[in-house]
Design an enzyme around this catalytic site. Structure first.
Site: not given
Length: 262
Positions: A184, A74
């Site tokens: 992302c 992440c």
């Protein structure tokens, strides 16, 4: 910890499976355990202390499950919490950062776009990385507001997604970028829609393969690469298992998914 202990991977939701895919393909014998913290997604709009708390929670669960190394799949958790994790726990952590360096290096027009969460773009680590590698390059930063939520709801290929992306990407189209950094781990799953909107000349860069190679390098340096048989990957989510099942880039009979409250 032993060579046969699992590689632990966590993300704010299903997006980090794009990172898992690269790790699994590069290290097919390794036992992988993936945590999708979908109940708390997205991380990108949360304050730094909350991101740290969630990252600690996920780390503690993976440690309970015997992880020998933890991949923070992440971008937001990496840029806001990995320094804290590394100073708190005695095992290696692999992070994921926007691939600004190769984009700036390869860009012929010296104009690149970065699509990322607010938490990533506003972090100290991102600022340092951007300053280091993009001094001679124009960088168009766009906060991908709403993208993670749609992906987590299983709407990655929806008209709603295309409409949102069309609006978000207009500054990059106007600037005539030639590289788009996907900042992302959720975003590789919307590349087909991105291609419909952006000019054909735009190339995409994400960090998946780099993370997989770094994971292999660290395990090898610690003599922790497994030498046993292939393990069936395990996925755990505190959200809807059906959405995770639909998005995992592997045949459904080659892995297991379970709901878990964590």
């Amino acid at each position: 910890m032993s060579k046969d202990s699992p590689i632990g991977i966590f993300d704010s939701g299903v997006g980090g499976t794009s990172i898992w895919k690269e790790i699994h393909e590069l290290l097919p014998l390794e036992h992988t355990i993936y945590l999708a913290d979908s109940d708390n997604a997205p991380y990108g709009e949360k304050p730094e202390e909350e991101i740290k708390r969630l990252s600690v929670k996920n780390t503690e669960k993976l440690l309970e499950m015997g992880a020998k190394i933890i991949v923070v799949a992440c971008n937001t958790a990496t840029t806001n919490a990995i320094k804290h994790l590394r100073s708190t726990y005695n095992l290696p952590f692999i992070g994921i950062e926007p691939a600004i360096k190769p984009a700036a290096l390869y860009s012929r027009k010296k104009c690149i776009g970065i699509l990322a969460t607010k938490g990533t773009l506003s972090s100290e680590l991102f600022a340092k990385t951007s300053d280091l590698y993009s001094k001679d390059t124009k960088v168009v930063e766009v906060v991908g507001s709403g993208l993670v939520e749609l992906i987590e709801r299983g709407r990655k290929d929806s008209p709603e997604m295309e409409k949102l992306l069309t609006s978000l990407l207009q500054p990059m189209i106007d600037a005539e970028i030639d590289y788009l950094v996907l900042g992302c781990s959720h975003y590789p799953f919307i590349i087909p829609t991105l291609k419909k909107i952006l000019p054909p000349k735009v190339s995409f860069i994400d960090s998946g393969m780099a993370v997989a190679k770094q994971t292999r390098l660290v395990l090898r340096s610690l003599d922790l690469l497994t030498e046993s048989r292939q393990h069936k990957p395990e996925f755990f989510t505190n959200g809807d298992p059906h959405i995770l099942d639909r998005i995992i880039p592997a045949p459904s009979d080659t892995f297991s998914i379970s709901y878990m409250d964590f």
